[in-house]
Design a protein around this motif. Structure first.
Motif, PDB file in Angstrom:
ATOM      1  N   ILE A 145      -6.816   6.654 -10.579  1.00  0.00           N
ATOM      2  CA  ILE A 145      -7.742   5.667  -9.999  1.00  0.00           C
ATOM      3  C   ILE A 145      -9.148   5.911 -10.522  1.00  0.00           C
ATOM      4  N   ALA A 146      -9.493   7.182 -10.568  1.00  0.00           N
ATOM      5  CA  ALA A 146     -10.841   7.509 -11.065  1.00  0.00           C
ATOM      6  C   ALA A 146     -11.006   7.065 -12.508  1.00  0.00           C
ATOM      7  N   SER A 147      -9.971   7.253 -13.335  1.00  0.00           N
ATOM      8  CA  SER A 147     -10.090   6.837 -14.736  1.00  0.00           C
ATOM      9  C   SER A 147     -10.164   5.327 -14.844  1.00  0.00           C
ATOM     10  N   LYS A 148      -9.434   4.619 -13.991  1.00  0.00           N
ATOM     11  CA  LYS A 148      -9.500   3.162 -14.008  1.00  0.00           C
ATOM     12  C   LYS A 148     -10.847   2.680 -13.492  1.00  0.00           C
ATOM     13  N   VAL A 149     -11.363   3.396 -12.522  1.00  0.00           N
ATOM     14  CA  VAL A 149     -12.671   3.011 -11.977  1.00  0.00           C
ATOM     15  C   VAL A 149     -13.728   3.211 -13.046  1.00  0.00           C
ATOM     16  N   ILE A 150     -13.605   4.274 -13.763  1.00  0.00           N
ATOM     17  CA  ILE A 150     -14.572   4.564 -14.794  1.00  0.00           C
ATOM     18  C   ILE A 150     -14.481   3.498 -15.877  1.00  0.00           C
ATOM     19  N   GLU A 151     -13.270   3.087 -16.236  1.00  0.00           N
ATOM     20  CA  GLU A 151     -13.092   2.093 -17.271  1.00  0.00           C
ATOM     21  C   GLU A 151     -13.773   0.782 -16.893  1.00  0.00           C
ATOM     22  N   LYS A 152     -13.658   0.440 -15.685  1.00  0.00           N
ATOM     23  CA  LYS A 152     -14.327  -0.793 -15.254  1.00  0.00           C
ATOM     24  C   LYS A 152     -14.908  -0.598 -13.892  1.00  0.00           C
ATOM     25  N   GLU A 153     -15.944  -1.262 -13.729  1.00  0.00           N
ATOM     26  CA  GLU A 153     -16.593  -1.210 -12.446  1.00  0.00           C
ATOM     27  C   GLU A 153     -15.842  -2.168 -11.563  1.00  0.00           C
ATOM     28  N   LEU A 154     -15.569  -1.738 -10.406  1.00  0.00           N
ATOM     29  CA  LEU A 154     -14.707  -2.505  -9.551  1.00  0.00           C
ATOM     30  C   LEU A 154     -15.488  -3.361  -8.583  1.00  0.00           C
ATOM     31  N   SER A 155     -14.935  -4.497  -8.389  1.00  0.00           N
ATOM     32  CA  SER A 155     -15.462  -5.344  -7.330  1.00  0.00           C
ATOM     33  C   SER A 155     -14.624  -5.059  -6.101  1.00  0.00           C
ATOM     34  N   ALA A 156     -14.956  -5.644  -4.992  1.00  0.00           N
ATOM     35  CA  ALA A 156     -14.234  -5.432  -3.741  1.00  0.00           C
ATOM     36  C   ALA A 156     -12.806  -5.903  -3.901  1.00  0.00           C
ATOM     37  N   GLN A 157     -12.631  -7.029  -4.618  1.00  0.00           N
ATOM     38  CA  GLN A 157     -11.284  -7.534  -4.834  1.00  0.00           C
ATOM     39  C   GLN A 157     -10.497  -6.593  -5.731  1.00  0.00           C
ATOM     40  N   ASP A 158     -11.096  -6.104  -6.766  1.00  0.00           N
ATOM     41  CA  ASP A 158     -10.419  -5.194  -7.680  1.00  0.00           C
ATOM     42  C   ASP A 158     -10.057  -3.883  -6.973  1.00  0.00           C
ATOM     43  N   GLN A 159     -10.946  -3.409  -6.120  1.00  0.00           N
ATOM     44  CA  GLN A 159     -10.706  -2.170  -5.394  1.00  0.00           C
ATOM     45  C   GLN A 159      -9.518  -2.355  -4.454  1.00  0.00           C
ATOM     46  N   GLU A 160      -9.443  -3.483  -3.776  1.00  0.00           N
ATOM     47  CA  GLU A 160      -8.339  -3.738  -2.853  1.00  0.00           C
ATOM     48  C   GLU A 160      -7.038  -3.841  -3.639  1.00  0.00           C
ATOM     49  N   LYS A 161      -7.062  -4.505  -4.784  1.00  0.00           N
ATOM     50  CA  LYS A 161      -5.901  -4.674  -5.609  1.00  0.00           C
ATOM     51  C   LYS A 161      -5.424  -3.305  -6.112  1.00  0.00           C
ATOM     52  N   LEU A 162      -6.350  -2.449  -6.503  1.00  0.00           N
ATOM     53  CA  LEU A 162      -6.035  -1.118  -6.985  1.00  0.00           C
ATOM     54  C   LEU A 162      -5.378  -0.277  -5.893  1.00  0.00           C
ATOM     55  N   ILE A 163      -5.864  -0.363  -4.667  1.00  0.00           N
ATOM     56  CA  ILE A 163      -5.286   0.388  -3.535  1.00  0.00           C
ATOM     57  C   ILE A 163      -3.872  -0.096  -3.270  1.00  0.00           C
ATOM     58  N   ASN A 164      -3.653  -1.400  -3.302  1.00  0.00           N
ATOM     59  CA  ASN A 164      -2.307  -1.943  -3.073  1.00  0.00           C
ATOM     60  C   ASN A 164      -1.336  -1.486  -4.160  1.00  0.00           C
ATOM     61  N   GLU A 165      -1.793  -1.462  -5.411  1.00  0.00           N
ATOM     62  CA  GLU A 165      -0.946  -0.980  -6.498  1.00  0.00           C
ATOM     63  C   GLU A 165      -0.613   0.507  -6.299  1.00  0.00           C
ATOM     64  N   TYR A 166      -1.618   1.239  -5.889  1.00  0.00           N
ATOM     65  CA  TYR A 166      -1.423   2.675  -5.635  1.00  0.00           C
ATOM     66  C   TYR A 166      -0.363   2.876  -4.552  1.00  0.00           C
ATOM     67  N   ILE A 167      -0.484   2.122  -3.447  1.00  0.00           N
ATOM     68  CA  ILE A 167       0.474   2.242  -2.341  1.00  0.00           C
ATOM     69  C   ILE A 167       1.870   1.850  -2.821  1.00  0.00           C
ATOM     70  N   LYS A 168       1.938   0.820  -3.662  1.00  0.00           N
ATOM     71  CA  LYS A 168       3.204   0.357  -4.189  1.00  0.00           C
ATOM     72  C   LYS A 168       3.848   1.433  -5.062  1.00  0.00           C
ATOM     73  N   GLU A 169       3.066   2.083  -5.899  1.00  0.00           N
ATOM     74  CA  GLU A 169       3.566   3.152  -6.770  1.00  0.00           C
ATOM     75  C   GLU A 169       4.075   4.362  -5.953  1.00  0.00           C
ATOM     76  N   VAL A 170       3.322   4.702  -4.934  1.00  0.00           N
ATOM     77  CA  VAL A 170       3.724   5.831  -4.083  1.00  0.00           C
ATOM     78  C   VAL A 170       5.048   5.509  -3.399  1.00  0.00           C
ATOM     79  N   GLY A 171       5.210   4.267  -2.930  1.00  0.00           N
ATOM     80  CA  GLY A 171       6.450   3.852  -2.271  1.00  0.00           C
ATOM     81  C   GLY A 171       7.638   3.877  -3.215  1.00  0.00           C
ATOM     82  N   GLU A 172       7.437   3.521  -4.491  1.00  0.00           N
ATOM     83  CA  GLU A 172       8.525   3.490  -5.463  1.00  0.00           C
ATOM     84  C   GLU A 172       8.943   4.896  -5.867  1.00  0.00           C
ATOM     85  N   GLU A 173       8.021   5.810  -5.919  1.00  0.00           N
ATOM     86  CA  GLU A 173       8.336   7.183  -6.336  1.00  0.00           C
ATOM     87  C   GLU A 173       9.144   7.925  -5.268  1.00  0.00           C
ATOM     88  N   ARG A 174       9.015   7.536  -4.089  1.00  0.00           N
ATOM     89  CA  ARG A 174       9.796   8.208  -3.034  1.00  0.00           C
ATOM     90  C   ARG A 174      11.215   7.850  -3.196  1.00  0.00           C
TER      91      ARG A 174
END
Length: 174
Positions: A145-174
Motif C-alpha cells: 500500500i505504501a508503495s502504491k501510495v508513493i506511486e500516486k497520490e491518493l484521493s479519498a476515492q482511491d484510498q477507499e478503493k485501495l482499502i477494499n482491494e486490500y480486504i479482498k486480497e486478505v480474504g482470498e489468501e485465507r
C-alpha cells in the motif's frame, strides 16, 4: 392215724406206685445227665456266643456313632473354615477391584489432563503462527500500500478503493 402198713400196701403209698416213681426218677436223672452233657453245654455256648455277638455289635455301633459325630464336627469346622476363607477372598477381590478402578480412573484423568495440556499448547502454537502470518501479511500489504501510495497520490476515492482491494486480497489468501 393210720399205720405205715395201711399206707404202704402192695408198693403203693397214698395212691402212688413206688416202683414206677423210682423208675421215673432214675430215667429223669439219666435224662438230666444226657441233657447236661449233650444239650446244655452247646445251648449255653450258643447263648454265650450270641451274647458276645450282641455286645460286640452294640460296641461297634457306639464306636461308629462316636466316629460319625467326630466326622460331622470335623466337616462342620472345615465348612466353617472354607466359608471364612471364601469370604476373605471375596473381600480381597472387592478391595483389589476398587483399587484397580481408582487406579484406572486416576490414570484416565492424568491422560485426559495431558491430552488437554497438549491440545492447549498446540492451539497456542497455531494461534501464534496465525498471528505471525497475519502480521507478515499486514506488513507486506502495508509495504504494498505504501508503495502504491508513493506511486500516486491518493484521493479519498482511491484510498477507499485501495482499502477494499486490500480486504479482498486478505480474504482470498485465507
Amino acid at each position: 392215724m393210720q399205720s405205715f402198713a395201711t399206707i404202704y400196701a402192695g408198693g403203693v403209698i397214698w395212691g402212688f406206685h413206688v416202683g414206677d416213681m423210682l423208675y421215673q426218677l432214675l430215667f429223669f436223672a439219666i435224662l438230666l445227665f444226657l441233657v447236661r452233657k449233650f444239650a446244655w453245654g452247646p445251648v449255653m455256648n450258643m447263648m454265650k456266643k450270641r451274647e458276645e455277638y450282641v455286645a460286640n455289635e452294640i460296641e461297634a455301633a457306639e464306636k461308629s456313632r462316636i466316629e460319625a459325630e467326630k466326622s460331622a464336627k470335623a466337616a462342620a469346622e472345615q465348612l466353617k473354615q472354607t466359608k471364612m476363607e471364601a469370604q476373605k477372598i471375596i473381600e480381597d477381590a472387592k478391595t483389589a477391584g476398587i483399587k484397580q478402578e481408582q487406579d484406572i480412573i486416576e490414570s484416565a484423568r492424568q491422560e485426559a489432563d495431558r491430552i488437554k495440556k497438549a491440545a492447549q499448547a498446540e492451539i497456542q502454537n497455531e494461534k501464534e503462527k496465525a498471528l505471525q502470518a497475519l502480521q507478515d501479511q499486514v506488513a507486506s500489504l502495508s509495504v504494498l500500500i505504501a508503495s502504491k501510495v508513493i506511486e500516486k497520490e491518493l484521493s479519498a476515492q482511491d484510498q477507499e478503493k485501495l482499502i477494499n482491494e486490500y480486504i479482498k486480497e486478505v480474504g482470498e489468501e485465507r
